[in-house]
Design a protein around this motif. Structure first.
Motif, PDB file in Angstrom:
ATOM      1  N   MET A   8      29.495 -87.705  18.742  1.00 17.25           N
ATOM      2  CA  MET A   8      27.918 -87.537  18.614  1.00 17.25           C
ATOM      3  C   MET A   8      28.033 -85.948  18.232  1.00 17.25           C
ATOM      4  O   MET A   8      26.978 -85.522  17.459  1.00 17.25           O
ATOM      5  CB  MET A   8      27.557 -87.403  20.241  1.00 17.25           C
ATOM      6  CG  MET A   8      27.324 -88.840  20.669  1.00 17.25           C
ATOM      7  SD  MET A   8      26.382 -89.903  19.543  1.00 17.25           S
ATOM      8  CE  MET A   8      24.730 -89.231  19.549  1.00 17.25           C
ATOM      9  N   SER A   9      28.977 -84.913  18.610  1.00 22.15           N
ATOM     10  CA  SER A   9      28.832 -83.793  18.170  1.00 22.15           C
ATOM     11  C   SER A   9      28.993 -83.584  16.289  1.00 22.15           C
ATOM     12  O   SER A   9      28.241 -83.093  15.613  1.00 22.15           O
ATOM     13  CB  SER A   9      30.046 -82.900  18.721  1.00 22.15           C
ATOM     14  OG  SER A   9      30.193 -81.657  18.128  1.00 22.15           O
ATOM     15  N   SER A  10      29.836 -84.771  15.993  1.00 22.24           N
ATOM     16  CA  SER A  10      30.261 -84.690  14.487  1.00 22.24           C
ATOM     17  C   SER A  10      29.007 -85.364  13.888  1.00 22.24           C
ATOM     18  O   SER A  10      28.641 -84.832  12.811  1.00 22.24           O
ATOM     19  CB  SER A  10      31.211 -85.836  14.423  1.00 22.24           C
ATOM     20  OG  SER A  10      32.202 -85.494  13.220  1.00 22.24           O
ATOM     21  N   LEU A  11      28.368 -86.500  14.438  1.00 21.19           N
ATOM     22  CA  LEU A  11      27.046 -86.949  13.970  1.00 21.19           C
ATOM     23  C   LEU A  11      26.087 -85.905  13.749  1.00 21.19           C
ATOM     24  O   LEU A  11      25.497 -86.000  12.766  1.00 21.19           O
ATOM     25  CB  LEU A  11      26.803 -88.139  14.661  1.00 21.19           C
ATOM     26  CG  LEU A  11      27.551 -89.487  14.335  1.00 21.19           C
ATOM     27  CD1 LEU A  11      26.969 -90.625  15.263  1.00 21.19           C
ATOM     28  CD2 LEU A  11      27.485 -90.063  12.958  1.00 21.19           C
ATOM     29  N   THR A  12      25.788 -85.101  14.949  1.00 24.55           N
ATOM     30  CA  THR A  12      25.004 -84.125  14.944  1.00 24.55           C
ATOM     31  C   THR A  12      25.124 -83.211  13.879  1.00 24.55           C
ATOM     32  O   THR A  12      24.199 -82.698  13.036  1.00 24.55           O
ATOM     33  CB  THR A  12      24.763 -83.716  16.125  1.00 24.55           C
ATOM     34  OG1 THR A  12      24.519 -84.622  17.243  1.00 24.55           O
ATOM     35  CG2 THR A  12      23.548 -82.515  16.199  1.00 24.55           C
ATOM     36  N   PHE A  15      24.190 -84.705  10.242  1.00 25.14           N
ATOM     37  CA  PHE A  15      22.906 -84.889   9.860  1.00 25.14           C
ATOM     38  C   PHE A  15      22.212 -83.548   9.819  1.00 25.14           C
ATOM     39  O   PHE A  15      21.373 -83.562   8.884  1.00 25.14           O
ATOM     40  CB  PHE A  15      22.276 -85.953  10.841  1.00 25.14           C
ATOM     41  CG  PHE A  15      22.614 -87.203  10.820  1.00 25.14           C
ATOM     42  CD1 PHE A  15      22.552 -87.816   9.416  1.00 25.14           C
ATOM     43  CD2 PHE A  15      23.328 -88.046  11.705  1.00 25.14           C
ATOM     44  CE1 PHE A  15      22.952 -89.179   9.391  1.00 25.14           C
ATOM     45  CE2 PHE A  15      23.839 -89.200  11.659  1.00 25.14           C
ATOM     46  CZ  PHE A  15      23.462 -89.790  10.503  1.00 25.14           C
ATOM     47  N   ASN A  16      22.640 -82.568  10.677  1.00 21.90           N
ATOM     48  CA  ASN A  16      22.177 -81.345  10.332  1.00 21.90           C
ATOM     49  C   ASN A  16      22.331 -80.738   9.087  1.00 21.90           C
ATOM     50  O   ASN A  16      21.568 -79.941   8.170  1.00 21.90           O
ATOM     51  CB  ASN A  16      22.550 -80.405  11.602  1.00 21.90           C
ATOM     52  CG  ASN A  16      21.902 -80.597  12.983  1.00 21.90           C
ATOM     53  OD1 ASN A  16      20.834 -81.205  12.823  1.00 21.90           O
ATOM     54  ND2 ASN A  16      22.331 -80.133  13.855  1.00 21.90           N
ATOM     55  N   LYS A  17      23.536 -81.029   8.531  1.00 25.01           N
ATOM     56  CA  LYS A  17      23.988 -80.453   7.286  1.00 25.01           C
ATOM     57  C   LYS A  17      23.438 -81.054   6.124  1.00 25.01           C
ATOM     58  O   LYS A  17      22.961 -80.699   5.001  1.00 25.01           O
ATOM     59  CB  LYS A  17      25.575 -80.533   7.100  1.00 25.01           C
ATOM     60  CG  LYS A  17      26.198 -79.541   7.984  1.00 25.01           C
ATOM     61  CD  LYS A  17      27.845 -79.685   7.775  1.00 25.01           C
ATOM     62  CE  LYS A  17      28.404 -78.685   8.791  1.00 25.01           C
ATOM     63  NZ  LYS A  17      29.998 -78.916   9.099  1.00 25.01           N
ATOM     64  N   ILE A  18      23.417 -82.768   6.342  1.00 20.43           N
ATOM     65  CA  ILE A  18      22.498 -83.533   5.303  1.00 20.43           C
ATOM     66  C   ILE A  18      21.175 -82.753   5.073  1.00 20.43           C
ATOM     67  O   ILE A  18      20.688 -82.558   3.885  1.00 20.43           O
ATOM     68  CB  ILE A  18      22.588 -84.810   5.711  1.00 20.43           C
ATOM     69  CG1 ILE A  18      23.955 -85.257   5.449  1.00 20.43           C
ATOM     70  CG2 ILE A  18      21.542 -85.546   4.756  1.00 20.43           C
ATOM     71  CD1 ILE A  18      23.990 -86.921   6.109  1.00 20.43           C
ATOM     72  N   GLU A  19      20.546 -82.509   6.152  1.00 20.32           N
ATOM     73  CA  GLU A  19      19.031 -82.124   6.169  1.00 20.32           C
ATOM     74  C   GLU A  19      18.992 -80.673   5.488  1.00 20.32           C
ATOM     75  O   GLU A  19      18.021 -80.437   4.628  1.00 20.32           O
ATOM     76  CB  GLU A  19      18.336 -82.152   7.422  1.00 20.32           C
ATOM     77  CG  GLU A  19      17.012 -81.536   7.469  1.00 20.32           C
ATOM     78  CD  GLU A  19      16.288 -81.879   8.844  1.00 20.32           C
ATOM     79  OE1 GLU A  19      14.868 -81.442   8.557  1.00 20.32           O
ATOM     80  OE2 GLU A  19      16.695 -82.232   9.703  1.00 20.32           O
TER      81      GLU A  19
END
Length: 153
Positions: A8-12, A15-19
């Motif tokens: 979950m930390s990795s996904l968060t 997605f924060n970096k993609i955004e």
């Protein structure tokens, strides 16, 4: 840290970096339209007989919120209303030429983003892709079910 916490930390972070990476490009390209409105245009472009209910369902929002978005898009001239000859009760939406232009620009940006990121995906083995997709499909189904229960409350 548990596996769940690490994932979950990795996904968060991902997605924060993609955004953070792509949002400024999207906002620079589309100065007079919100990202939610662009998502609605994309849905209308890609689905048969789109209406407020289906749009709300797709965007995980209330019908009232979807109705506000469609009103803005109508006012800006990006979409038009229509009805079927045999059903005068239901209102559907279609893109105008302005809406089609927005959608084409949006698709072109996504293509540019995909090309930029392709180098990472080229490194994945078939097995890795299969494992990632299996996990994402299961988690998506879980979240979809949970979100839909909360919307109905």
């Amino acid at each position: 840290m548990t596996n769940q916490e690490r994932i979950m930390s990795s996904l968060t972070n991902l997605f924060n970096k993609i955004e953070a990476h792509y949002r400024p490009q999207m906002e620079a390209e589309f100065t007079d339209i919100s990202l939610s409105e662009i998502e609605a245009i994309e849905y209308i472009a890609n689905n048969a007989q789109p209406n407020v209910t289906r749009l709300a369902d797709h965007l995980y929002m209330t019908r009232g919120a979807a109705s506000k978005i469609t009103k803005k898009l109508l006012d800006k001239g990006y979409i038009a209303r229509y009805q079927l000859p045999d059903n005068k009760k239901e209102i559907y939406f279609q893109l105008t030429s302005k809406g089609k232009s927005i959608n084409a620009r949006h698709e072109a940006l996504h293509q540019k983003f995909a090309e930029n990121d392709q180098v990472i995906f080229d490194e994945l083995t078939d097995e890795a892709v299969s494992n990632i997709l299996e996990f994402l499909n299961k988690y998506n189904k879980h979240l979809d079910s949970s979100i839909r229960k909360n919307i109905k409350k």
